[in-house]
Design a protein around this motif. Structure first.
Motif, PDB file in Angstrom:
ATOM      1  N   PHE A  95       3.298   3.667 -18.021  1.00  0.00           N
ATOM      2  CA  PHE A  95       3.717   2.261 -17.957  1.00  0.00           C
ATOM      3  C   PHE A  95       3.626   1.840 -16.493  1.00  0.00           C
ATOM      4  N   HIS A  96       2.635   1.055 -16.162  1.00  0.00           N
ATOM      5  CA  HIS A  96       2.432   0.633 -14.772  1.00  0.00           C
ATOM      6  C   HIS A  96       1.559  -0.620 -14.789  1.00  0.00           C
ATOM      7  N   PRO A  97       1.821  -1.589 -13.892  1.00  0.00           N
ATOM      8  CA  PRO A  97       1.041  -2.837 -13.939  1.00  0.00           C
ATOM      9  C   PRO A  97      -0.458  -2.642 -13.751  1.00  0.00           C
ATOM     10  N   PRO A 133       8.172  -0.916 -15.551  1.00  0.00           N
ATOM     11  CA  PRO A 133       9.607  -0.671 -15.723  1.00  0.00           C
ATOM     12  C   PRO A 133      10.417  -0.927 -14.444  1.00  0.00           C
ATOM     13  N   LYS A 134       9.706  -0.983 -13.295  1.00  0.00           N
ATOM     14  CA  LYS A 134      10.409  -1.171 -12.019  1.00  0.00           C
ATOM     15  C   LYS A 134      11.106  -2.534 -11.986  1.00  0.00           C
ATOM     16  N   GLY A 135      12.388  -2.522 -11.641  1.00  0.00           N
ATOM     17  CA  GLY A 135      13.130  -3.777 -11.529  1.00  0.00           C
ATOM     18  C   GLY A 135      13.623  -4.321 -12.865  1.00  0.00           C
ATOM     19  N   ASP A 166       4.315   9.988 -18.373  1.00  0.00           N
ATOM     20  CA  ASP A 166       3.399   9.956 -17.221  1.00  0.00           C
ATOM     21  C   ASP A 166       4.049   8.983 -16.247  1.00  0.00           C
ATOM     22  N   ILE A 167       3.293   8.357 -15.373  1.00  0.00           N
ATOM     23  CA  ILE A 167       3.883   7.411 -14.418  1.00  0.00           C
ATOM     24  C   ILE A 167       4.678   6.343 -15.176  1.00  0.00           C
ATOM     25  N   GLY A 168       5.924   6.153 -14.759  1.00  0.00           N
ATOM     26  CA  GLY A 168       6.753   5.098 -15.356  1.00  0.00           C
ATOM     27  C   GLY A 168       7.357   5.453 -16.706  1.00  0.00           C
ATOM     28  N   ILE A 204      12.600  23.501 -18.743  1.00  0.00           N
ATOM     29  CA  ILE A 204      11.464  23.594 -17.800  1.00  0.00           C
ATOM     30  C   ILE A 204      10.395  22.504 -18.016  1.00  0.00           C
ATOM     31  N   ARG A 205      10.460  21.692 -19.096  1.00  0.00           N
ATOM     32  CA  ARG A 205       9.434  20.637 -19.212  1.00  0.00           C
ATOM     33  C   ARG A 205       9.480  19.660 -18.037  1.00  0.00           C
ATOM     34  N   PRO A 206      10.693  19.197 -17.628  1.00  0.00           N
ATOM     35  CA  PRO A 206      10.690  18.265 -16.486  1.00  0.00           C
ATOM     36  C   PRO A 206      10.093  18.899 -15.221  1.00  0.00           C
ATOM     37  N   ALA A 208       7.818  21.265 -15.093  1.00  0.00           N
ATOM     38  CA  ALA A 208       6.582  22.034 -15.317  1.00  0.00           C
ATOM     39  C   ALA A 208       5.367  21.604 -14.497  1.00  0.00           C
ATOM     40  N   THR A 209       5.146  20.300 -14.341  1.00  0.00           N
ATOM     41  CA  THR A 209       3.915  19.887 -13.639  1.00  0.00           C
ATOM     42  C   THR A 209       3.989  20.298 -12.162  1.00  0.00           C
ATOM     43  N   GLY A 210       5.113  19.978 -11.525  1.00  0.00           N
ATOM     44  CA  GLY A 210       5.280  20.323 -10.115  1.00  0.00           C
ATOM     45  C   GLY A 210       5.310  21.829  -9.893  1.00  0.00           C
ATOM     46  N   ASP A 261       6.369   6.634  -1.714  1.00  0.00           N
ATOM     47  CA  ASP A 261       6.268   5.844  -2.946  1.00  0.00           C
ATOM     48  C   ASP A 261       5.232   4.764  -2.688  1.00  0.00           C
ATOM     49  N   SER A 262       5.120   3.800  -3.578  1.00  0.00           N
ATOM     50  CA  SER A 262       4.004   2.868  -3.407  1.00  0.00           C
ATOM     51  C   SER A 262       4.186   1.981  -2.171  1.00  0.00           C
ATOM     52  N   ALA A 263       5.364   2.027  -1.520  1.00  0.00           N
ATOM     53  CA  ALA A 263       5.574   1.182  -0.343  1.00  0.00           C
ATOM     54  C   ALA A 263       5.313   1.897   0.983  1.00  0.00           C
ATOM     55  N   ALA A 320       1.101  11.533  -6.450  1.00  0.00           N
ATOM     56  CA  ALA A 320       1.482  10.151  -6.784  1.00  0.00           C
ATOM     57  C   ALA A 320       0.514   9.543  -7.801  1.00  0.00           C
ATOM     58  N   THR A 321      -0.744   9.284  -7.379  1.00  0.00           N
ATOM     59  CA  THR A 321      -1.632   8.523  -8.278  1.00  0.00           C
ATOM     60  C   THR A 321      -3.102   8.765  -7.966  1.00  0.00           C
ATOM     61  N   GLN A 322      -4.001   8.112  -8.744  1.00  0.00           N
ATOM     62  CA  GLN A 322      -5.440   8.342  -8.548  1.00  0.00           C
ATOM     63  C   GLN A 322      -5.935   7.710  -7.238  1.00  0.00           C
ATOM     64  N   GLY A 344      -1.400  17.512  -7.944  1.00  0.00           N
ATOM     65  CA  GLY A 344      -0.416  17.286  -9.007  1.00  0.00           C
ATOM     66  C   GLY A 344      -0.756  16.021  -9.766  1.00  0.00           C
ATOM     67  N   ALA A 345      -1.219  15.015  -9.035  1.00  0.00           N
ATOM     68  CA  ALA A 345      -1.631  13.758  -9.669  1.00  0.00           C
ATOM     69  C   ALA A 345      -2.982  13.962 -10.338  1.00  0.00           C
ATOM     70  N   ASN A 346      -3.380  13.006 -11.177  1.00  0.00           N
ATOM     71  CA  ASN A 346      -4.699  13.025 -11.796  1.00  0.00           C
ATOM     72  C   ASN A 346      -5.685  12.283 -10.910  1.00  0.00           C
ATOM     73  N   MET A 347      -6.757  12.987 -10.521  1.00  0.00           N
ATOM     74  CA  MET A 347      -7.846  12.427  -9.694  1.00  0.00           C
ATOM     75  C   MET A 347      -7.338  11.732  -8.419  1.00  0.00           C
ATOM     76  N   ALA A 370      -4.896  22.228 -11.719  1.00  0.00           N
ATOM     77  CA  ALA A 370      -3.649  22.441 -10.978  1.00  0.00           C
ATOM     78  C   ALA A 370      -2.441  21.743 -11.614  1.00  0.00           C
ATOM     79  N   ASN A 371      -2.661  20.625 -12.323  1.00  0.00           N
ATOM     80  CA  ASN A 371      -1.478  19.957 -12.906  1.00  0.00           C
ATOM     81  C   ASN A 371      -1.347  20.191 -14.412  1.00  0.00           C
ATOM     82  N   ALA A 372      -2.100  21.168 -14.928  1.00  0.00           N
ATOM     83  CA  ALA A 372      -2.087  21.414 -16.381  1.00  0.00           C
ATOM     84  C   ALA A 372      -0.782  22.047 -16.875  1.00  0.00           C
TER      85      ALA A 372
HETATM   86  P1  NDP Z   1       6.531   9.078 -11.689  1.00  0.00           P
HETATM   87  O1  NDP Z   1       6.490   7.722 -12.265  1.00  0.00           O
HETATM   88  O2  NDP Z   1       7.707   9.942 -11.907  1.00  0.00           O
HETATM   89  O3  NDP Z   1       6.268   9.002 -10.113  1.00  0.00           O
HETATM   90  C1  NDP Z   1       5.119   8.414  -9.594  1.00  0.00           C
HETATM   91  C2  NDP Z   1       5.213   8.404  -8.089  1.00  0.00           C
HETATM   92  O4  NDP Z   1       3.966   7.974  -7.546  1.00  0.00           O
HETATM   93  C3  NDP Z   1       6.264   7.439  -7.570  1.00  0.00           C
HETATM   94  O5  NDP Z   1       6.766   7.901  -6.353  1.00  0.00           O
HETATM   95  C4  NDP Z   1       5.437   6.165  -7.379  1.00  0.00           C
HETATM   96  O6  NDP Z   1       5.992   5.287  -6.434  1.00  0.00           O
HETATM   97  C5  NDP Z   1       4.140   6.721  -6.868  1.00  0.00           C
HETATM   98  N1  NDP Z   1       3.042   5.815  -7.222  1.00  0.00           N
HETATM   99  C6  NDP Z   1       2.711   5.359  -8.456  1.00  0.00           C
HETATM  100  N2  NDP Z   1       1.672   4.517  -8.388  1.00  0.00           N
HETATM  101  C7  NDP Z   1       1.352   4.448  -7.085  1.00  0.00           C
HETATM  102  C8  NDP Z   1       0.355   3.727  -6.363  1.00  0.00           C
HETATM  103  N3  NDP Z   1      -0.520   2.925  -7.001  1.00  0.00           N
HETATM  104  N4  NDP Z   1       0.306   3.909  -5.022  1.00  0.00           N
HETATM  105  C9  NDP Z   1       1.180   4.725  -4.376  1.00  0.00           C
HETATM  106  N5  NDP Z   1       2.143   5.411  -5.004  1.00  0.00           N
HETATM  107  C10 NDP Z   1       2.225   5.281  -6.325  1.00  0.00           C
HETATM  108  O7  NDP Z   1       5.182   9.779 -12.218  1.00  0.00           O
HETATM  109  P2  NDP Z   1       4.837  11.333 -12.280  1.00  0.00           P
HETATM  110  O8  NDP Z   1       5.444  12.048 -11.132  1.00  0.00           O
HETATM  111  O9  NDP Z   1       5.070  11.787 -13.653  1.00  0.00           O
HETATM  112  O10 NDP Z   1       3.236  11.274 -12.108  1.00  0.00           O
HETATM  113  C11 NDP Z   1       2.594  11.368 -10.817  1.00  0.00           C
HETATM  114  C12 NDP Z   1       1.140  11.769 -11.014  1.00  0.00           C
HETATM  115  O11 NDP Z   1       1.084  13.040 -11.683  1.00  0.00           O
HETATM  116  C13 NDP Z   1       0.301  10.817 -11.866  1.00  0.00           C
HETATM  117  O12 NDP Z   1      -1.027  10.819 -11.380  1.00  0.00           O
HETATM  118  C14 NDP Z   1       0.331  11.473 -13.247  1.00  0.00           C
HETATM  119  O13 NDP Z   1      -0.780  11.110 -14.045  1.00  0.00           O
HETATM  120  C15 NDP Z   1       0.257  12.942 -12.826  1.00  0.00           C
HETATM  121  N6  NDP Z   1       0.701  13.885 -13.849  1.00  0.00           N
HETATM  122  C16 NDP Z   1       1.984  13.833 -14.349  1.00  0.00           C
HETATM  123  C17 NDP Z   1       2.394  14.742 -15.300  1.00  0.00           C
HETATM  124  C18 NDP Z   1       3.803  14.786 -15.785  1.00  0.00           C
HETATM  125  O14 NDP Z   1       4.131  15.747 -16.491  1.00  0.00           O
HETATM  126  N7  NDP Z   1       4.651  13.846 -15.447  1.00  0.00           N
HETATM  127  C19 NDP Z   1       1.456  15.742 -15.848  1.00  0.00           C
HETATM  128  C20 NDP Z   1       0.170  15.776 -15.189  1.00  0.00           C
HETATM  129  C21 NDP Z   1      -0.184  14.858 -14.249  1.00  0.00           C
HETATM  130  P3  NDP Z   1       6.788   3.978  -6.948  1.00  0.00           P
HETATM  131  O15 NDP Z   1       8.128   4.488  -7.375  1.00  0.00           O
HETATM  132  O16 NDP Z   1       6.816   3.081  -5.774  1.00  0.00           O
HETATM  133  O17 NDP Z   1       5.974   3.436  -8.108  1.00  0.00           O
END
Ligand code: NDP
Length: 445
Positions: A95-97, A133-135, A166-168, A204-206, A208-210, A261-263, A320-322, A344-347, A370-372
């Motif tokens: 869930f992300h804009p 979901p932010k805000g 996933d994110i959000g 351990i699911r929460p 697991a990725t990290g 974070d995104s800021a 964080a993100t792609q 940890g992030a995808n791409m 690595a993030n499997a």
């Molecule tokens: P969360 O929503 O818990 O955290 C995402 C983090 O990344 C936040 O700090 C967020 O900041 C930041 N972020 C998101 N979008 C952007 C952006 N466009 N620019 C900069 N920072 C950004 O997500 P997850 O930790 O679950 O996911 C992070 C990554 O890991 C993603 O790529 C996801 O696909 C990947 N992943 C996650 C898995 C999981 O089990 N959760 C499994 C495998 C891969 P802000 O709070 O400001 O949005």
């Protein structure tokens, strides 16, 4: 670029116009797979590469919901059911804009190969919404989740398609989604993973990725007789993946000095220890605040509008993100002596960044390997749900650790080139073979 890759990509681009992230993900895989397929022509005859780049099914739907002011809002929902050759569709909801069809298709495509690498019987899918979901209040998030699931529940099920976070989408969102599925379908099943422990979740699911991302890096370091001990580590993001990667690095004797974070990002040269991480978890998961507040609390640096790759480190863990590390960022990392990147992030790395790592022959673990650990542990959650049993923390962690060791071995098997291990090639071919063989066995479907 090789001519065969060029021709293949021209067809993908013509068929999927404007889906830039999808093109990027497919091209990276095609570069590894086309030479392999040329050596194994049975896959070529069966057009497996063309078939895996076409989703089995895509569902797009309207998600109307009411905000706290009584105003009607309209979001867009998606589920990309990419490939079910080796098991039911499995993959998270985002869930992300920024969410759009191209981003979800890239994620679903990666997910197919990733899930295959885990050794578990899971196909690949991904979904989500442009809802932010932010805000939003808890009430607004619930209203949205209920509307989203009212449509999604027609297309998923514990033997068909099993979404996760996933994110959000964290524990709160999974709870609202599960509640609505149960209410409409009148079934208590393992239809979602990432559930809370009291109602079908896995220990351990929460984490697991990290944790998995760090276990994978540990295996890569081991190939050079090295470890996390005493290493400086930069982490991006401050969400689920970043938090537990930080925890595991600290446990292994490394020092995490950044989160973002995104800021912007914080730089804490003293290291983010267990007490400071507990503060981050409360800040991000409960108060839903900004990482900037960490710098104010602990008196360290906050850099607005930037990513942490300018900070000197031995190991980088993008979480964080792609496309969060471009060619210039990669150059900065390498110039500063970074010699290991585990995604940890995808791409998170652009093609230019990946080329820079490969030319420098550093240890580079791509996300699909690595993030499997996240989806692998979701697979373990599904097994426990089917067995109606709960395994202990130690049991699940031990299984996760072993899966990451096995994924690493599989990457070495297909990616070893003299002294150098090309983990990109290893992960792409290692993930592909099982899916391709299953598709061949099942005929032209
Ligand atoms: P969360 O929503 O818990 O955290 C995402 C983090 O990344 C936040 O700090 C967020 O900041 C930041 N972020 C998101 N979008 C952007 C952006 N466009 N620019 C900069 N920072 C950004 O997500 P997850 O930790 O679950 O996911 C992070 C990554 O890991 C993603 O790529 C996801 O696909 C990947 N992943 C996650 C898995 C999981 O089990 N959760 C499994 C495998 C891969 P802000 O709070 O400001 O949005």
């Amino acid at each position: 670029m090789d001519n065969k890759v060029k021709e293949f990509m021209a067809r993908i681009i013509a068929k999927n116009p404007g889906e830039l992230e999808f093109h990027q993900a497919v091209e990276e895989v095609a570069e590894s797979l086309i030479p392999y397929i040329e050596e194994n022509p049975r896959y070529k005859v069966a057009k497996i590469l063309e078939r895996i780049a076409e989703p089995e099914r895509v569902i797009i739907f309207r998600v109307p919901w009411m905000d706290d002011k009584g105003e009607v809002q309209i979001s867009r929902g998606y589920r990309v059911e990419m490939n079910s050759a080796i098991g039911p569709y499995k993959g998270g909801l985002r869930f992300h804009p920024t969410v759009n069809l191209g981003i979800l298709k890239f994620l679903a495509f990666e997910q197919v190969l990733k899930n295959s690498l885990t050794t578990l019987p899971m196909g690949g899918g991904k979904g989500g919404s442009d809802f932010d979901p932010k805000g939003k209040s808890d009430n607004e998030v619930m209203s949205f989740c209920q509307s989203f699931m009212t449509e999604l529940c027609k297309h998923i099920g514990p033997d068909t398609d099993i979404p996760a976070g996933d994110i959000g989408v964290g524990g709160r969102e999974i709870g609202f989604l599960f509640g609505q599925y149960k209410r409409i379908r009148n079934e208590f099943t393992g239809v979602l993973t990432g559930k809370a422990i009291e109602w079908g979740g896995s220990l351990i699911r929460p984490e697991a990725t990290g944790y998995g991302q760090v276990y994978f890096a540990k295996e890569m370091l081991k190939t050079r007789g090295d470890s996390f001990k005493g290493k400086i580590v930069t982490v991006s993001g401050s969400g689920n993946v970043a938090q537990f990667a930080t925890q595991k690095v600290t446990e292994f004797g490394g020092k995490v000095v950044t989160l973002s974070d995104s800021a912007g990002y914080i730089y804490d040269p003293e290291g983010i220890d267990a007490e400071k991480l507990a503060y981050v978890m409360e800040l991000k998961n409960v108060k839903r605040g900004r990482i900037k507040e960490y710098a104010a609390k602990y008196g360290c640096t906050y850099v607005d509008g930037k990513r942490p790759w300018e900070v000197k480190c031995d190991i980088a863990l993008p979480s964080a993100t792609q496309n969060e590390i471009n060619g210039d960022d990669a150059k900065m990392l390498l110039d500063n002596g970074c010699y290991c990147v585990s995604e940890g992030a995808n791409m998170p790395s652009t093609p230019e960044a990946i080329t820079a790592y490969q030319n420098a022959k550093i240890l580079f673990g791509p996300g699909k390997a690595a993030n499997a650990g996240g989806v692998a542990t979701s697979g373990l959650e599904m097994s426990q749900n089917s067995l109606r049993l709960s395994w202990t923390r130690e049991e699940v962690d031990q299984k996760l650790h072993q899966i990451m060791i096995d994924i690493h071995e599989n990457c070495v098997k297909y990616g070893k080139d003299g002294d150098y291990i090309d983990y990109v090639k290893g992960a792409n071919i290692g993930g592909f073979v099982k899916v391709a063989d299953a598709m061949m066995a099942q005929g032209v479907v």
